[in-house]
Design an enzyme around this catalytic site. Structure first.
Site, PDB file in Angstrom:
ATOM      1  N   HIS A 307       0.918  -1.263  -0.021  1.00 41.29           N
ATOM      2  CA  HIS A 307      -0.125  -0.053  -0.028  1.00 41.29           C
ATOM      3  C   HIS A 307       1.034   1.315  -0.025  1.00 41.29           C
ATOM      4  CE1 HIS A 307      -3.080   2.949   0.837  1.00 41.29           C
ATOM      5  NE2 HIS A 307      -4.011   1.896   0.612  1.00 41.29           N
ATOM      6  N   ASP A 364      -8.225  -5.144  -0.077  1.00 39.02           N
ATOM      7  CA  ASP A 364      -8.361  -5.954  -1.428  1.00 39.02           C
ATOM      8  C   ASP A 364      -8.114  -7.294  -1.301  1.00 39.02           C
ATOM      9  OD1 ASP A 364      -9.863  -3.776  -2.571  1.00 39.02           O
ATOM     10  OD2 ASP A 364      -8.081  -3.235  -3.562  1.00 39.02           O
TER      11      ASP A 364
HETATM   12  N1  CMC Z   1       4.050  -7.579  -5.025  1.00 41.49           N
HETATM   13  C1  CMC Z   1       5.574  -7.750  -5.007  1.00 41.49           C
HETATM   14  N2  CMC Z   1       6.364  -6.614  -5.038  1.00 41.49           N
HETATM   15  C2  CMC Z   1       5.893  -5.322  -4.532  1.00 41.49           C
HETATM   16  C3  CMC Z   1       4.237  -5.089  -4.477  1.00 41.49           C
HETATM   17  C4  CMC Z   1       3.593  -6.500  -4.611  1.00 41.49           C
HETATM   18  N3  CMC Z   1       2.107  -6.378  -4.404  1.00 41.49           N
HETATM   19  N4  CMC Z   1       4.124  -4.085  -4.146  1.00 41.49           N
HETATM   20  C5  CMC Z   1       5.121  -3.372  -3.966  1.00 41.49           C
HETATM   21  N5  CMC Z   1       6.255  -4.065  -4.548  1.00 41.49           N
HETATM   22  C6  CMC Z   1       7.695  -3.798  -4.208  1.00 41.49           C
HETATM   23  C7  CMC Z   1       8.178  -2.859  -5.548  1.00 41.49           C
HETATM   24  O1  CMC Z   1       8.365  -3.827  -6.633  1.00 41.49           O
HETATM   25  C8  CMC Z   1       9.113  -2.283  -4.916  1.00 41.49           C
HETATM   26  O2  CMC Z   1      10.334  -3.079  -4.779  1.00 41.49           O
HETATM   27  P1  CMC Z   1      11.715  -2.295  -5.103  1.00 41.49           P
HETATM   28  O3  CMC Z   1      12.040  -1.352  -3.953  1.00 41.49           O
HETATM   29  O4  CMC Z   1      12.815  -3.416  -4.818  1.00 41.49           O
HETATM   30  O5  CMC Z   1      11.568  -1.788  -6.498  1.00 41.49           O
HETATM   31  C9  CMC Z   1       8.743  -1.846  -3.451  1.00 41.49           C
HETATM   32  O6  CMC Z   1       7.834  -2.832  -3.119  1.00 41.49           O
HETATM   33  C10 CMC Z   1       7.779  -0.450  -3.423  1.00 41.49           C
HETATM   34  O7  CMC Z   1       6.597  -0.645  -4.529  1.00 41.49           O
HETATM   35  P2  CMC Z   1       6.215   0.522  -5.066  1.00 41.49           P
HETATM   36  O8  CMC Z   1       5.350   0.138  -6.274  1.00 41.49           O
HETATM   37  O9  CMC Z   1       7.172   1.712  -5.289  1.00 41.49           O
HETATM   38  O10 CMC Z   1       5.177   1.219  -4.020  1.00 41.49           O
HETATM   39  P3  CMC Z   1       3.890   2.315  -4.308  1.00 41.49           P
HETATM   40  O11 CMC Z   1       3.805   2.853  -2.918  1.00 41.49           O
HETATM   41  O12 CMC Z   1       4.174   3.048  -5.394  1.00 41.49           O
HETATM   42  O13 CMC Z   1       2.697   0.992  -4.891  1.00 41.49           O
HETATM   43  C11 CMC Z   1       0.827  -0.292  -4.553  1.00 41.49           C
HETATM   44  C12 CMC Z   1       1.679   0.768  -3.897  1.00 41.49           C
HETATM   45  C13 CMC Z   1      -0.460  -0.565  -3.894  1.00 41.49           C
HETATM   46  C14 CMC Z   1       0.551   0.279  -6.003  1.00 41.49           C
HETATM   47  C15 CMC Z   1       1.755  -1.534  -4.889  1.00 41.49           C
HETATM   48  O14 CMC Z   1       2.135  -2.124  -3.678  1.00 41.49           O
HETATM   49  C16 CMC Z   1       1.112  -2.716  -5.698  1.00 41.49           C
HETATM   50  O15 CMC Z   1       1.063  -2.603  -6.808  1.00 41.49           O
HETATM   51  N6  CMC Z   1       0.298  -3.680  -4.837  1.00 41.49           N
HETATM   52  C17 CMC Z   1      -0.387  -4.457  -5.839  1.00 41.49           C
HETATM   53  C18 CMC Z   1      -1.983  -3.981  -6.094  1.00 41.49           C
HETATM   54  C19 CMC Z   1      -2.798  -3.764  -4.992  1.00 41.49           C
HETATM   55  O16 CMC Z   1      -3.176  -4.660  -4.092  1.00 41.49           O
HETATM   56  N7  CMC Z   1      -3.573  -2.603  -5.091  1.00 41.49           N
HETATM   57  C20 CMC Z   1      -4.437  -2.027  -4.028  1.00 41.49           C
HETATM   58  C21 CMC Z   1      -4.148  -1.138  -3.041  1.00 41.49           C
HETATM   59  S1  CMC Z   1      -5.253  -1.013  -1.925  1.00 41.49           S
HETATM   60  C22 CMC Z   1      -6.928  -0.465  -2.393  1.00 41.49           C
HETATM   61  C23 CMC Z   1      -6.679   0.780  -2.753  1.00 41.49           C
HETATM   62  O17 CMC Z   1      -6.731   1.656  -1.890  1.00 41.49           O
HETATM   63  O18 CMC Z   1      -6.804   1.142  -4.011  1.00 41.49           O
END
Ligand code: CMC
Length: 428
Positions: A307, A364
């Site tokens: 998140h 989710d």
């Molecule tokens: N699986 C594997 N690796 C992950 C995941 C995941 N679900 N989420 C983040 N990472 C890793 C990412 O690859 C990165 O690694 P590194 O530092 O080595 O490059 C690190 O964790 C940080 O990730 P980020 O993408 O920079 O983090 P963010 O804050 O930009 O993204 C997020 C947050 C929710 C988009 C992401 O965690 C994600 O894609 N999760 C899966 C989709 C999901 O479940 N979304 C629903 C969110 S809750 C409902 C809502 O409020 O919308």
């Protein structure tokens, strides 16, 4: 003494005030940055460090796993309130009195009819159309049937528009499901409560008398409350920014629905179940999928994990996990996908990759399991999220307009070609 931040660029010092929220959050107020520095801007892709507004609606602390609507904890609201009360709270700032709630409910019921011509628009969509696309289009189409912008300086006009969309949205949402299932449209029943009526509009069958199921309705109520607002997330920021151009409420909401659709945001609930199903069909080997999620060469992400703001736990996920077990138990459903989910969560919560990056199950991760148990088709999951988020979007839109916020218009740092003289086709 009030706090300030000092920025030094090429020996020149610039001072900026630091504003403090009611929960002691600090923000450097850089409103004067460009003017003072002669055009220097900030760069923050994804706005990870940028506060776009001051807001009095929702407080969340990602480190401590706190979520509060207008000061009330999500745990208490999910336990004790109903969705309509929470909607009123979010939009108008306080829990309604019995009279206020009664009036809100009655006013919504008064507006719950949909122009018959809207059905022709729905008819035009193929059955295979994703319900989120249909819902966004129908919400936008509502503008044509309710022309004229809301006079935001008139409390009455604002209230009228809010009640209208609170009333019509569940009808349209349930129609997207009925269309896909080839069921005749249901117009609801004004004698029922908001959530019970939604349930009827979704689940009624033309050849059966609708019978309310308390387990189903209570679970829906809780899920809607848990999704009702989440401060400046992608869809909410979209609603605010679209509204900041003085586009109307329905147009702003339609844009918010499109933003919510994406799998990194609200679309994750559908993606989670699809992922869990795929793991099940592949033999249920959770370790294999954990390895895929960790592999930087593999685009696979563990959906429902991670998140932007929660870096400890998502308080909504905690409540939903318990609710999922209860609902499945109460309905006597055994879903192997819940076991796969629990298995994945157990491994991931102990795995260094996830622990180091503070990736925990989010709202989710378990919600789809409940939706499935309630008989809601997978492609409707994000519509359910939108139904819950509606009061949050409305509250944020209303706050933005009442505060007379300026049009949202970020800056950029240009990295393209510098000036090039035009060459005609024959010269290229
Ligand atoms: N699986 C594997 N690796 C992950 C995941 C995941 N679900 N989420 C983040 N990472 C890793 C990412 O690859 C990165 O690694 P590194 O530092 O080595 O490059 C690190 O964790 C940080 O990730 P980020 O993408 O920079 O983090 P963010 O804050 O930009 O993204 C997020 C947050 C929710 C988009 C992401 O965690 C994600 O894609 N999760 C899966 C989709 C999901 O479940 N979304 C629903 C969110 S809750 C409902 C809502 O409020 O919308």
């Amino acid at each position: 003494m009030s706090k300030k931040a000092i920025l030094e660029i090429d020996g020149n010092k610039y001072e900026f005030p630091i504003i403090e929220g009611t929960e002691k959050e600090l923000g450097i107020d850089i409103k004067t940055l460009r003017g003072a520095t002669g055009g220097i801007t900030t760069i923050d892709p994804g706005y990870k460090n940028t506060g776009s507004c001051e807001s009095a609606i929702t407080f969340l602390d990602g480190e401590k796993g706190i979520l509060r609507y207008r000061g009330y904890s999500i745990e208490e609201l999910a336990e004790k309130a109903d969705f309509l009360e929470v909607a009123y709270l979010l939009i108008f700032g306080d829990l309604p009195t019995a009279e206020q709630l009664d009036k809100f409910d009655k006013d919504i019921k008064e507006e719950s009819h949909i122009d018959e011509d809207m059905k022709r628009i729905l008819d035009g969509f193929p059955k295979s159309a994703h319900p989120m696309g249909v819902l966004s289009s129908l919400t936008s189409a509502l503008i044509a049937f309710n022309p004229g912008s809301v006079d935001v300086d008139s409390e009455e006009a604002m209230y009228g528009a809010i009640v209208k969309i609170m009333a019509k949205f569940p009808v349209l949402a349930s129609w997207t499901m009925r269309k896909r299932k080839s069921l005749p449209l249901d117009y609801g029943d004004s004698s029922l409560g908001y959530v019970e009526n939604l349930s009827k509009m979704m689940f009624s069958r033309p050849n059966k008398t609708y019978e309310a199921n308390k387990i189903v309705n209570d679970a829906l109520d809780k899920l809607l409350i848990l999704h009702a607002d989440h401060e400046q997330n992608c869809s909410t920021s979209t609603v605010r920014i679209v509204g900041s151009s003085h586009a109307g409420l329905f147009a702003s909401l339609s844009a918010g629905i499109s933003a919510l659709w994406g799998p990194l945001h609200g679309g994750a609930n559908q993606a989670v179940i699809e992922m869990l199903e795929a793991i099940r069909e592949d033999g249920g080997d959770t370790a294999k999928y954990i390895a895929k999620a960790k592999d930087k060469e593999d685009p696979f992400r563990l959906m429902g994990f991670g998140h932007r703001v929660y870096k400890n736990f998502d308080p909504r996920a905690k409540i939903i996990k318990v609710a999922a077990e209860e609902v499945l138990g109460d309905l006597g459903i055994e879903d192997p996908v819940l076991d796969i989910a629990k298995g994945l969560a157990k491994v991931a919560l102990e795995d260094e990759y996830f622990v180091k990056r503070k990736l925990y199950p989010n709202v989710d991760f378990y919600s789809g399991i409940i939706y499935r148990a309630l008989g809601i088709p997978t492609e409707m999951f994000t519509v359910m999220f939108a139904l819950g988020r509606l009061p949050g979007w409305i509250a944020q839109w209303r706050e933005m307009r009442l505060r007379k916020e300026p049009i949202g218009r970020p800056r950029q740092i240009y990295t393209g070609e510098t000036y090039r003289a035009f060459k005609s086709v024959s010269e290229r």
